[in-house]
Design a protein around this motif. Structure first.
Motif, PDB file in Angstrom:
ATOM      1  N   ALA A 387      -1.062  14.494  -4.145  1.00  0.00           N
ATOM      2  CA  ALA A 387       0.384  14.378  -4.359  1.00  0.00           C
ATOM      3  C   ALA A 387       1.047  13.520  -3.296  1.00  0.00           C
ATOM      4  O   ALA A 387       2.282  13.460  -3.228  1.00  0.00           O
ATOM      5  CB  ALA A 387       1.027  15.765  -4.365  1.00  0.00           C
ATOM      6  N   GLN A 388       0.266  12.847  -2.464  1.00  0.00           N
ATOM      7  CA  GLN A 388       0.810  11.966  -1.431  1.00  0.00           C
ATOM      8  C   GLN A 388       0.038  10.646  -1.415  1.00  0.00           C
ATOM      9  O   GLN A 388      -1.063  10.552  -1.940  1.00  0.00           O
ATOM     10  CB  GLN A 388       0.708  12.612  -0.047  1.00  0.00           C
ATOM     11  N   GLY A 389       0.644   9.643  -0.751  1.00  0.00           N
ATOM     12  CA  GLY A 389      -0.046   8.386  -0.510  1.00  0.00           C
ATOM     13  C   GLY A 389       0.534   7.229  -1.299  1.00  0.00           C
ATOM     14  O   GLY A 389       0.784   7.328  -2.489  1.00  0.00           O
ATOM     15  N   HIS A 390       0.791   6.121  -0.569  1.00  0.00           N
ATOM     16  CA  HIS A 390       1.329   4.914  -1.185  1.00  0.00           C
ATOM     17  C   HIS A 390       0.308   3.784  -1.082  1.00  0.00           C
ATOM     18  O   HIS A 390      -0.626   3.828  -0.288  1.00  0.00           O
ATOM     19  CB  HIS A 390       2.614   4.482  -0.467  1.00  0.00           C
ATOM     20  N   LYS A 391       0.511   2.739  -1.865  1.00  0.00           N
ATOM     21  CA  LYS A 391      -0.331   1.546  -1.763  1.00  0.00           C
ATOM     22  C   LYS A 391      -0.131   0.888  -0.394  1.00  0.00           C
ATOM     23  O   LYS A 391       0.955   1.004   0.197  1.00  0.00           O
ATOM     24  CB  LYS A 391       0.051   0.536  -2.838  1.00  0.00           C
ATOM     25  N   PRO A 392      -1.127   0.147   0.085  1.00  0.00           N
ATOM     26  CA  PRO A 392      -0.944  -0.582   1.353  1.00  0.00           C
ATOM     27  C   PRO A 392       0.171  -1.618   1.221  1.00  0.00           C
ATOM     28  O   PRO A 392       0.365  -2.216   0.152  1.00  0.00           O
ATOM     29  CB  PRO A 392      -2.294  -1.268   1.571  1.00  0.00           C
ATOM     30  N   LEU A 393       0.919  -1.816   2.298  1.00  0.00           N
ATOM     31  CA  LEU A 393       1.921  -2.877   2.298  1.00  0.00           C
ATOM     32  C   LEU A 393       1.242  -4.237   2.191  1.00  0.00           C
ATOM     33  O   LEU A 393       0.082  -4.401   2.561  1.00  0.00           O
ATOM     34  CB  LEU A 393       2.752  -2.822   3.588  1.00  0.00           C
ATOM     35  N   GLU A 394       1.962  -5.222   1.684  1.00  0.00           N
ATOM     36  CA  GLU A 394       1.442  -6.578   1.590  1.00  0.00           C
ATOM     37  C   GLU A 394       1.495  -7.231   2.983  1.00  0.00           C
ATOM     38  O   GLU A 394       2.355  -6.894   3.801  1.00  0.00           O
ATOM     39  CB  GLU A 394       2.267  -7.392   0.601  1.00  0.00           C
ATOM     40  N   PRO A 395       0.583  -8.178   3.268  1.00  0.00           N
ATOM     41  CA  PRO A 395       0.522  -8.774   4.624  1.00  0.00           C
ATOM     42  C   PRO A 395       1.608  -9.814   4.890  1.00  0.00           C
ATOM     43  O   PRO A 395       1.757 -10.269   6.028  1.00  0.00           O
ATOM     44  CB  PRO A 395      -0.874  -9.416   4.650  1.00  0.00           C
ATOM     45  N   SER A 396       2.356 -10.215   3.863  1.00  0.00           N
ATOM     46  CA  SER A 396       3.372 -11.247   4.072  1.00  0.00           C
ATOM     47  C   SER A 396       4.652 -10.867   3.323  1.00  0.00           C
ATOM     48  O   SER A 396       4.664  -9.944   2.497  1.00  0.00           O
ATOM     49  CB  SER A 396       2.857 -12.612   3.584  1.00  0.00           C
ATOM     50  N   PHE A 397       5.740 -11.596   3.629  1.00  0.00           N
ATOM     51  CA  PHE A 397       7.036 -11.361   3.005  1.00  0.00           C
ATOM     52  C   PHE A 397       6.907 -11.305   1.493  1.00  0.00           C
ATOM     53  O   PHE A 397       6.251 -12.163   0.935  1.00  0.00           O
ATOM     54  CB  PHE A 397       8.003 -12.484   3.425  1.00  0.00           C
ATOM     55  N   PRO A 398       7.484 -10.335   0.796  1.00  0.00           N
ATOM     56  CA  PRO A 398       8.478  -9.346   1.247  1.00  0.00           C
ATOM     57  C   PRO A 398       7.876  -8.043   1.758  1.00  0.00           C
ATOM     58  O   PRO A 398       8.607  -7.085   1.922  1.00  0.00           O
ATOM     59  CB  PRO A 398       9.306  -9.107  -0.008  1.00  0.00           C
ATOM     60  N   TYR A 399       6.567  -7.977   1.926  1.00  0.00           N
ATOM     61  CA  TYR A 399       5.839  -6.890   2.606  1.00  0.00           C
ATOM     62  C   TYR A 399       5.706  -5.600   1.783  1.00  0.00           C
ATOM     63  O   TYR A 399       4.692  -4.914   1.899  1.00  0.00           O
ATOM     64  CB  TYR A 399       6.439  -6.575   3.987  1.00  0.00           C
ATOM     65  N   LEU A 400       6.700  -5.203   1.010  1.00  0.00           N
ATOM     66  CA  LEU A 400       6.565  -3.971   0.231  1.00  0.00           C
ATOM     67  C   LEU A 400       5.393  -4.090  -0.737  1.00  0.00           C
ATOM     68  O   LEU A 400       5.060  -5.176  -1.220  1.00  0.00           O
ATOM     69  CB  LEU A 400       7.859  -3.674  -0.534  1.00  0.00           C
ATOM     70  N   ALA A 401       4.767  -2.936  -1.049  1.00  0.00           N
ATOM     71  CA  ALA A 401       3.588  -2.932  -1.920  1.00  0.00           C
ATOM     72  C   ALA A 401       3.952  -3.364  -3.326  1.00  0.00           C
ATOM     73  O   ALA A 401       5.094  -3.195  -3.786  1.00  0.00           O
ATOM     74  CB  ALA A 401       2.972  -1.540  -1.932  1.00  0.00           C
ATOM     75  N   GLU A 402       2.981  -3.932  -4.046  1.00  0.00           N
ATOM     76  CA  GLU A 402       3.197  -4.347  -5.431  1.00  0.00           C
ATOM     77  C   GLU A 402       3.563  -3.135  -6.289  1.00  0.00           C
ATOM     78  O   GLU A 402       3.178  -2.004  -5.988  1.00  0.00           O
ATOM     79  CB  GLU A 402       1.955  -5.038  -5.979  1.00  0.00           C
ATOM     80  N   PRO A 403       4.295  -3.375  -7.361  1.00  0.00           N
ATOM     81  CA  PRO A 403       4.726  -2.242  -8.190  1.00  0.00           C
ATOM     82  C   PRO A 403       3.569  -1.543  -8.896  1.00  0.00           C
ATOM     83  O   PRO A 403       2.517  -2.151  -9.144  1.00  0.00           O
ATOM     84  CB  PRO A 403       5.670  -2.912  -9.203  1.00  0.00           C
ATOM     85  N   ASN A 404       3.801  -0.261  -9.218  1.00  0.00           N
ATOM     86  CA  ASN A 404       2.798   0.509  -9.954  1.00  0.00           C
ATOM     87  C   ASN A 404       2.766   0.062 -11.405  1.00  0.00           C
ATOM     88  O   ASN A 404       3.691  -0.495 -11.941  1.00  0.00           O
ATOM     89  CB  ASN A 404       3.147   1.990  -9.868  1.00  0.00           C
TER      90      ASN A 404
END
Length: 404
Positions: A387-404
């Protein structure tokens, strides 16, 4: 009935103060599902704001750039294309701060505004970027290459728009990303209700049982990379106050702000009465300390008093905490490493901005309770707890992880 009349009088007083203090018909307004009203769709509901030196997220990034990120549309489902509202204005407000220890003024020295067109047959929206500085508006609708500034549709590589405006190039991304926020929201509100005497007293769940309510959801994200020199505009300011707003049409040819967000968990965590939440969203930071907003502050202080006792000790001065968190802005001292708990000023206010993986819930709870407290949820999650855990952040701008 008596309480309702009192609340209505408070809201009316705030609205009167707004009319008196704001010259144009634009009113200013945080977070997942706060201050809900019938007409507030998710596309105009803010969830989070991040501000940080890019090199503190990516050591390989250029010196002197800041990244601003504003997320909206909470609980966006996986594999579903959501869009930005075509009738709303999404805005970052920025104050140039001369003294890092000063009380925030809530003055908008610079506004970065984003407006969106209806989507085309490829699911892309055109974006108009407006910079308002000292009352002068500069609008950009095309990139340095002459193409339209555009959003990134689902299942596509990020569209990074280089936008020339005000003598600088800004990098703009707009589109779906995985929601980076993490919190056991159900247990947080159970614990808060118990502290306030509105339910049984409970603590937070164990790490192997705590539930991250945003896991698997997406948000609409606006990220913009801005050179610090663009924000300084010759002033030499190294500290900036930042908050975000969403305004919608008011039916009279103008826009009315009804969403505001800076630090996480301030309005939705400390204010209990729904009408007070709505009122808080509709006022600018400079009115947070006004006499008209006193009842809202009194409720926040009462909640602070109750949360202080979660560790069984009365060891926090609620008025001092309120003074450190209000007016509600995100302050960033760009001479220091970014991070939500990386630095404080003489008033005890957090001045390090916010990075995407900062555990703002534990940091805020620790400040409010006066001792280390955790909801036992983290960005990466607890091993063995699905019930926890997010995708790794991206290494470059905009940095947030890709959508599910």
């Amino acid at each position: 009935m008596k309480l309702t009349k009192k609340i209505r009088r408070t809201i009316l007083a705030i609205e009167v103060a707004l009319i008196a203090l704001l010259t144009p018909a634009i009113i200013v307004a945080s977070d997942h599902d706060d201050g809900e009203v019938d007409i507030k769709g998710r596309a105009v509901n803010l969830t989070d704001v991040f501000v940080y030196r890019e090199k503190d997220q990516n050591p390989g990034a250029a010196e002197g750039d800041l990244v601003f990120t504003m997320n909206s549309n909470p609980r966006s489902l996986a594999r579903f294309q959501y869009y930005f509202s075509t009738t709303a204005l999404y805005q970052f407000h920025i104050t140039q701060v001369g003294d890092v220890n000063s009380t925030p003024t809530g003055r908008s020295d610079i506004i970065l505004r984003f407006a969106f067109s209806p989507p085309n047959n490829r699911g892309m929206q055109a974006v108009a970027v407006t910079v308002i500085r000292n009352g002068t508006e500069t609008v950009a609708k095309t990139t340095v290459n002459g193409g339209l500034i555009a959003t990134t549709p689902l299942n596509s590589n990020p569209v990074l728009n280089t936008v020339p405006v005000g003598g600088s190039n800004l990098t703009v991304f707009a589109g779906l990303r995985e929601d980076p926020f993490f919190l056991d929201v159900e247990q947080f509100f159970r614990a808060r209700a118990g502290a306030l005497g509105m339910g049984p007293k409970v603590g937070f769940r164990e790490p192997n049982q705590a539930i991250d309510f945003t896991k698997g959801y997406n948000v609409n994200s606006i990220a913009v990379r801005v050179p610090k020199a663009f924000l300084q505009a010759g002033t030499g300011a190294n500290t900036f106050d930042v908050w975000s707003t969403v305004s919608i049409r008011d039916g009279a040819g103008g826009f009315k702000q009804f969403e505001r967000l800076a630090r996480p968990l301030i309005n939705e965590g400390l204010i209990v009465t729904p009408d007070f939440l709505e009122a808080f969203n509709n006022i600018p930071p400079r009115l947070d300390l006004s006499p008209a907003a006193a009842p809202v502050r009194q409720e926040a202080v009462a909640t602070l008093n109750a949360l202080d006792l979660l560790d069984g000790r009365d060891n926090v001065d609620p008025n001092a905490i309120a003074g450190a968190f209000l007016p509600d802005v995100m302050r960033i001292d760009t001479t220091k490493r970014s991070g939500y708990a990386s630095a404080t000023n003489a008033q005890g206010s957090l001045i390090g901005g916010r990075l995407p993986m900062d555990d703002v819930v534990d940091i805020t709870l620790g400040a409010l309770v006066g001792s280390p407290v955790s909801d036992n949820v983290s960005y990466n999650g607890t091993p063995g707890n699905p019930a926890q855990g997010h995708k790794p952040l991206e290494p470059s701008f905009p940095y947030l992880a890709e959508p599910n």
